[in-house]
Design a protein around this motif. Structure first.
Motif, PDB file in Angstrom:
ATOM      1  N   TYR A 113      -2.909  -3.336  59.317  1.00  0.00           N
ATOM      2  CA  TYR A 113      -2.937  -3.018  57.887  1.00  0.00           C
ATOM      3  C   TYR A 113      -1.725  -2.176  57.486  1.00  0.00           C
ATOM      4  CZ  TYR A 113      -4.552  -1.090  53.441  1.00  0.00           C
ATOM      5  OH  TYR A 113      -4.645  -0.710  52.121  1.00  0.00           O
ATOM      6  N   GLU A 114      -1.410  -1.200  58.307  1.00  0.00           N
ATOM      7  CA  GLU A 114      -0.299  -0.289  57.998  1.00  0.00           C
ATOM      8  C   GLU A 114       1.034  -1.027  57.894  1.00  0.00           C
ATOM      9  OE1 GLU A 114      -3.682   1.832  59.628  1.00  0.00           O
ATOM     10  OE2 GLU A 114      -2.563   0.154  60.465  1.00  0.00           O
ATOM     11  N   ASP A 115       1.162  -2.164  58.550  1.00  0.00           N
ATOM     12  CA  ASP A 115       2.413  -2.925  58.551  1.00  0.00           C
ATOM     13  C   ASP A 115       2.467  -3.997  57.462  1.00  0.00           C
ATOM     14  OD1 ASP A 115       3.247  -1.429  60.756  1.00  0.00           O
ATOM     15  OD2 ASP A 115       2.390  -2.866  62.175  1.00  0.00           O
ATOM     16  N   LEU A 116       1.384  -4.154  56.717  1.00  0.00           N
ATOM     17  CA  LEU A 116       1.375  -5.151  55.651  1.00  0.00           C
ATOM     18  C   LEU A 116       2.295  -4.747  54.503  1.00  0.00           C
ATOM     19  CD1 LEU A 116      -2.461  -5.842  55.226  1.00  0.00           C
ATOM     20  CD2 LEU A 116      -0.753  -7.460  56.098  1.00  0.00           C
ATOM     21  N   PRO A 117       2.868  -5.717  53.809  1.00  0.00           N
ATOM     22  CA  PRO A 117       3.589  -5.395  52.573  1.00  0.00           C
ATOM     23  C   PRO A 117       2.599  -4.816  51.552  1.00  0.00           C
ATOM     24  CG  PRO A 117       3.976  -7.690  53.237  1.00  0.00           C
ATOM     25  CD  PRO A 117       2.906  -7.137  54.123  1.00  0.00           C
ATOM     26  N   GLU A 118       3.077  -3.978  50.652  1.00  0.00           N
ATOM     27  CA  GLU A 118       2.203  -3.338  49.667  1.00  0.00           C
ATOM     28  C   GLU A 118       1.423  -4.355  48.842  1.00  0.00           C
ATOM     29  OE1 GLU A 118       1.172  -0.117  49.072  1.00  0.00           O
ATOM     30  OE2 GLU A 118       2.162   0.172  50.994  1.00  0.00           O
ATOM     31  N   GLU A 119       2.018  -5.487  48.524  1.00  0.00           N
ATOM     32  CA  GLU A 119       1.304  -6.486  47.723  1.00  0.00           C
ATOM     33  C   GLU A 119       0.080  -7.030  48.452  1.00  0.00           C
ATOM     34  OE1 GLU A 119       4.419 -10.065  48.831  1.00  0.00           O
ATOM     35  OE2 GLU A 119       4.870  -8.487  47.384  1.00  0.00           O
ATOM     36  N   GLU A 120       0.161  -7.123  49.772  1.00  0.00           N
ATOM     37  CA  GLU A 120      -0.994  -7.566  50.555  1.00  0.00           C
ATOM     38  C   GLU A 120      -2.030  -6.458  50.656  1.00  0.00           C
ATOM     39  OE1 GLU A 120      -1.678 -10.588  51.521  1.00  0.00           O
ATOM     40  OE2 GLU A 120       0.254 -11.394  50.893  1.00  0.00           O
ATOM     41  N   LYS A 121      -1.571  -5.215  50.819  1.00  0.00           N
ATOM     42  CA  LYS A 121      -2.504  -4.085  50.831  1.00  0.00           C
ATOM     43  C   LYS A 121      -3.232  -4.008  49.491  1.00  0.00           C
ATOM     44  CE  LYS A 121       0.019  -1.075  54.000  1.00  0.00           C
ATOM     45  NZ  LYS A 121       0.735   0.211  54.114  1.00  0.00           N
ATOM     46  N   ASP A 122      -2.512  -4.284  48.396  1.00  0.00           N
ATOM     47  CA  ASP A 122      -3.125  -4.244  47.067  1.00  0.00           C
ATOM     48  C   ASP A 122      -4.258  -5.247  46.948  1.00  0.00           C
ATOM     49  OD1 ASP A 122      -1.571  -2.156  46.159  1.00  0.00           O
ATOM     50  OD2 ASP A 122      -0.136  -3.443  45.109  1.00  0.00           O
ATOM     51  N   TYR A 123      -4.132  -6.403  47.576  1.00  0.00           N
ATOM     52  CA  TYR A 123      -5.199  -7.403  47.557  1.00  0.00           C
ATOM     53  C   TYR A 123      -6.474  -6.813  48.167  1.00  0.00           C
ATOM     54  CZ  TYR A 123      -7.717 -11.742  48.309  1.00  0.00           C
ATOM     55  OH  TYR A 123      -8.679 -12.721  48.302  1.00  0.00           O
ATOM     56  N   ASP A 124      -6.326  -6.146  49.318  1.00  0.00           N
ATOM     57  CA  ASP A 124      -7.471  -5.519  49.980  1.00  0.00           C
ATOM     58  C   ASP A 124      -7.991  -4.329  49.177  1.00  0.00           C
ATOM     59  OD1 ASP A 124      -7.375  -7.318  52.154  1.00  0.00           O
ATOM     60  OD2 ASP A 124      -5.808  -6.131  53.101  1.00  0.00           O
ATOM     61  N   ARG A 125      -7.066  -3.565  48.573  1.00  0.00           N
ATOM     62  CA  ARG A 125      -7.482  -2.431  47.746  1.00  0.00           C
ATOM     63  C   ARG A 125      -8.281  -2.904  46.540  1.00  0.00           C
ATOM     64  NH1 ARG A 125      -1.648  -0.355  48.397  1.00  0.00           N
ATOM     65  NH2 ARG A 125      -1.829   1.070  50.163  1.00  0.00           N
ATOM     66  N   ASN A 126      -7.847  -3.971  45.918  1.00  0.00           N
ATOM     67  CA  ASN A 126      -8.555  -4.476  44.736  1.00  0.00           C
ATOM     68  C   ASN A 126      -9.985  -4.874  45.077  1.00  0.00           C
ATOM     69  OD1 ASN A 126      -6.361  -4.066  43.060  1.00  0.00           O
ATOM     70  ND2 ASN A 126      -5.605  -6.150  43.278  1.00  0.00           N
ATOM     71  N   THR A 127     -10.175  -5.492  46.234  1.00  0.00           N
ATOM     72  CA  THR A 127     -11.526  -5.829  46.680  1.00  0.00           C
ATOM     73  C   THR A 127     -12.357  -4.554  46.828  1.00  0.00           C
ATOM     74  OG1 THR A 127     -10.753  -7.798  47.831  1.00  0.00           O
ATOM     75  CG2 THR A 127     -12.870  -6.901  48.547  1.00  0.00           C
ATOM     76  N   SER A 128     -11.762  -3.539  47.406  1.00  0.00           N
ATOM     77  CA  SER A 128     -12.457  -2.270  47.626  1.00  0.00           C
ATOM     78  C   SER A 128     -12.729  -1.542  46.311  1.00  0.00           C
ATOM     79  CB  SER A 128     -11.645  -1.390  48.569  1.00  0.00           C
ATOM     80  OG  SER A 128     -11.469  -2.055  49.803  1.00  0.00           O
ATOM     81  N   VAL A 129     -11.766  -1.553  45.410  1.00  0.00           N
ATOM     82  CA  VAL A 129     -11.949  -0.917  44.107  1.00  0.00           C
ATOM     83  C   VAL A 129     -13.129  -1.550  43.388  1.00  0.00           C
ATOM     84  CG1 VAL A 129     -10.962  -0.755  41.769  1.00  0.00           C
ATOM     85  CG2 VAL A 129      -9.593  -0.090  43.739  1.00  0.00           C
ATOM     86  N   GLU A 130     -13.167  -2.864  43.356  1.00  0.00           N
ATOM     87  CA  GLU A 130     -14.254  -3.549  42.647  1.00  0.00           C
ATOM     88  C   GLU A 130     -15.609  -3.281  43.309  1.00  0.00           C
ATOM     89  OE1 GLU A 130     -14.411  -4.923  39.632  1.00  0.00           O
ATOM     90  OE2 GLU A 130     -12.367  -4.177  39.499  1.00  0.00           O
ATOM     91  N   THR A 131     -15.622  -3.169  44.622  1.00  0.00           N
ATOM     92  CA  THR A 131     -16.870  -2.852  45.316  1.00  0.00           C
ATOM     93  C   THR A 131     -17.348  -1.450  44.947  1.00  0.00           C
ATOM     94  OG1 THR A 131     -16.310  -4.318  47.143  1.00  0.00           O
ATOM     95  CG2 THR A 131     -17.969  -2.619  47.588  1.00  0.00           C
TER      96      THR A 131
END
Length: 95
Positions: free
Chosen positions: A65-83
């Protein structure tokens, strides 16, 4: 409308503002979303590849996860935000 006439109706969480103190939880959840996704892909026979190739089952996001580009991290963050927003919208409290 799609072939089977299914139209998604998620609960509207646009009125929910996440408190800043949930940011560490949000980031931990985003990392876990990625870890679960990656684990499932690996079980399905996917491996790392610089470019996504569905035939060869290569994916560039099969990295930490730490090595992902920010745009990919944002995809995972958005899922978490909505949850998290849904949890609060439904009246639950996080303490």
């Amino acid at each position: 409308m799609n072939e089977n006439n299914y139209t998604p109706h998620p609960i509207d969480t646009s009125d929910i503002q996440l408190p800043e103190e949930l940011n560490p939880l949000l980031e931990a959840m985003a990392k876990n979303v990625h870890e679960n996704w990656a684990q499932e892909r690996i079980k399905q026979g996917w491996t790392y590849g610089e470019k996504r190739d569905d035939t060869l089952k290569h994916h560039p996001c099969l990295i930490a996860y730490e090595d992902l580009p920010e745009e990919e991290k944002d995809y995972d963050r958005n899922t978490s935000v909505e949850t998290l927003k849904l949890i609060l919208k439904l009246g639950y409290r996080i303490s």
